[in-house]
Motif scaffolding. Structure first.
Motif, short mmCIF file in Angstrom:
data_model
loop_
_atom_site.label_atom_id
_atom_site.label_comp_id
_atom_site.label_asym_id
_atom_site.label_seq_id
_atom_site.Cartn_x
_atom_site.Cartn_y
_atom_site.Cartn_z
N LYS A 54 0.85 -1.19 0.00
CA LYS A 54 0.00 0.00 0.00
C LYS A 54 0.89 1.24 0.00
CE LYS A 54 -0.51 0.30 5.08
NZ LYS A 54 0.24 -0.88 5.49
N GLU A 88 -8.45 4.61 1.57
CA GLU A 88 -8.86 3.56 2.51
C GLU A 88 -8.17 3.78 3.85
OE1 GLU A 88 -8.60 -0.53 0.73
OE2 GLU A 88 -7.54 0.57 -0.85
N TYR A 100 -3.85 3.82 -0.25
CA TYR A 100 -4.38 3.04 -1.36
C TYR A 100 -3.61 1.72 -1.48
CZ TYR A 100 -5.77 7.81 -2.63
OH TYR A 100 -6.26 9.10 -2.61
N SER A 248 -16.86 3.55 4.82
CA SER A 248 -16.53 2.39 3.97
C SER A 248 -16.83 2.73 2.52
CB SER A 248 -17.34 1.17 4.40
OG SER A 248 -17.01 0.80 5.73
N GLY A 249 -15.78 3.16 1.79
CA GLY A 249 -15.94 3.49 0.39
C GLY A 249 -16.60 4.82 0.13
#
Length: 259
Positions: A54, A88, A100, A248-249
């Motif tokens: 990440k 995220e 990410y 979440s998203g």
């Protein structure tokens, strides 16, 4: 006209331990994009990470390293505005970082002079798996025509956090009290819930900002952080405080707060 200086976001005092970067852990490409109706150029910085790795968002959390851009070699570019897609949350050993994984496209809107832009330079960024390593990657692209639509850039633009208006944010107030090395800032946000595990990121130009402690009571989301100045003569400007509510998203981008 060459870009005069690197665009550097300084967030995070604590840093993870670093080792030498494995081969092929990260790669970047420039997606040429298109000329916008206002005359700017929308390009995409595509970052491809090896499985399990990440990298970090502009405000990476307590233990993250934000990407730093050096524009040496660029021509006919006077400014670059980043349109960051929703990141995220990652939790490692009790520390929350923001970023990410896999492949991410970061749209960059370029302003410049002339019909031809030369985008060239280097990005330094931290990437993490079981260990964290710094990587330096070069980019170079000649943008000599108007370009055309690109689905990856368009998708990343759509994936940006919602504006405060769109998310029905009705009021944002910030209060601050002195602490030993700076200020303790509390932000109260009147907005509908976007997720049962909302996480608030606070950014303040010229200062390091701690991970927030967030709570919700009904329609009020409250976040408390420590703000430690990184420049002499620091004055808190509430209009430049930036709050991002992550779910979440989903995310909401809030610019400024009142006293």
């Amino acid at each position: 006209m060459r870009v005069a200086a690197a665009i550097i976001a300084l967030f995070g005092i604590a840093s993870p331990a670093f080792a030498e970067a494995p081969q092929g852990v990260a790669a970047i490409d420039i997606i040429p994009g298109w000329q916008t109706p206002s005359g700017t150029r929308m390009v995409g910085l595509k970052i491809t990470l090896a499985d399990g790795w990440k990298t970090y968002w502009r405000a990476p959390g307590d233990a993250g390293i934000p990407p730093q851009f050096e524009w040496t070699g660029s021509e006919n570019i006077s400014s670059a505005a980043f349109h960051w897609p929703t990141p995220e949350l990652f939790e490692t050993n009790g520390a929350v970082t923001i970023g990410y994984h896999g492949t991410v496209v970061i749209p960059i809107e370029l302003t410049g002079d002339g019909d031809v832009m030369h985008l060239s330079g280097e990005v330094d960024m931290g990437v993490c798996n079981d260990i964290c390593v710094p990587v330096s990657l070069n980019f170079d692209a000649l943008l000599a025509d108007r370009g055309g639509p690109n689905a990856a850039i368009a998708g990343a633009l759509i994936d940006q956090p919602m504006t405060a208006d769109r998310a029905n944010v009705s009021k944002v107030q910030c209060s601050a009290v002195p602490i030993r090395d700076g200020l303790r800032l509390t932000a109260s946000i009147e907005m509908p819930t976007i997720d049962e595990n909302e996480f608030v990121v606070v950014e303040a130009p010229g200062a390091w900002v701690s991970e927030s402690h967030s709570t919700r009571e009904g329609g009020i989301l409250t976040a408390t952080v420590d703000v430690v100045p990184m420049v002499q003569g620091y004055m808190l400007d509430r209009s430049k405080i930036r709050l991002t509510v992550l779910g979440s998203g989903r995310a909401v981008d809030i610019q400024g707060c009142t006293g």
